[in-house]
Design a protein around this motif. Sequence first.
Motif, PDB file in Angstrom:
ATOM      1  N   ARG A  46      -7.817   0.237   4.732  1.00  0.00           N
ATOM      2  CA  ARG A  46      -7.328   0.981   3.573  1.00  0.00           C
ATOM      3  C   ARG A  46      -7.234   2.434   3.999  1.00  0.00           C
ATOM      4  N   ALA A  65       2.588   6.464   6.817  1.00  0.00           N
ATOM      5  CA  ALA A  65       2.304   5.286   5.987  1.00  0.00           C
ATOM      6  C   ALA A  65       3.066   4.067   6.491  1.00  0.00           C
ATOM      7  N   ARG A  66       4.291   4.257   6.900  1.00  0.00           N
ATOM      8  CA  ARG A  66       5.108   3.145   7.401  1.00  0.00           C
ATOM      9  C   ARG A  66       4.451   2.508   8.621  1.00  0.00           C
ATOM     10  N   ALA A  69       1.181   0.704   7.524  1.00  0.00           N
ATOM     11  CA  ALA A  69       1.496  -0.531   6.805  1.00  0.00           C
ATOM     12  C   ALA A  69       1.999  -1.607   7.759  1.00  0.00           C
ATOM     13  N   ARG A  70       2.728  -1.209   8.773  1.00  0.00           N
ATOM     14  CA  ARG A  70       3.227  -2.157   9.764  1.00  0.00           C
ATOM     15  C   ARG A  70       2.073  -2.890  10.457  1.00  0.00           C
ATOM     16  N   ALA A  73      -2.204  -2.288   7.034  1.00  0.00           N
ATOM     17  CA  ALA A  73      -3.045  -1.437   6.190  1.00  0.00           C
ATOM     18  C   ALA A  73      -2.484  -1.338   4.774  1.00  0.00           C
ATOM     19  N   SER A  74      -3.398  -1.166   3.835  1.00  0.00           N
ATOM     20  CA  SER A  74      -3.042  -0.838   2.460  1.00  0.00           C
ATOM     21  C   SER A  74      -3.045   0.690   2.391  1.00  0.00           C
ATOM     22  N   VAL A  75      -1.929   1.268   2.002  1.00  0.00           N
ATOM     23  CA  VAL A  75      -1.775   2.729   2.035  1.00  0.00           C
ATOM     24  C   VAL A  75      -1.657   3.294   0.633  1.00  0.00           C
ATOM     25  N   THR A  76      -2.425   4.344   0.358  1.00  0.00           N
ATOM     26  CA  THR A  76      -2.347   5.079  -0.898  1.00  0.00           C
ATOM     27  C   THR A  76      -2.085   6.539  -0.556  1.00  0.00           C
TER      28      THR A  76
END
Length: 83
Positions: A46, A65-66, A69-70, A73-76
């Motif tokens: 996360r 973030a990209r 996420a690849r 991961a969970s991105v906030t």
Amino acid sequence: RSYMAERLFGTDGVRGVAGAYPLDPPTISRLGAALVRTLGADRPARVIIGRDTRESGEWIAHELARGAARQGASVTHAASFSP
């Protein structure tokens, strides 16, 4: 270009001109992916991404973030974070 031989991080993080190596979109995305791989958690990572108000901040955060996420991961984004 040999990425292994180059030093990306200084005492204040990655520095450079936004849009040019090492602050170009592909490199920033790779940094996001590398961050998640380095965490090596036994569950999906996360990640919370914060940024400043510079014009380049939005696309830099998006690319980071990209890449994260690849790698699953969970991105906030900190601006949208609410406890």
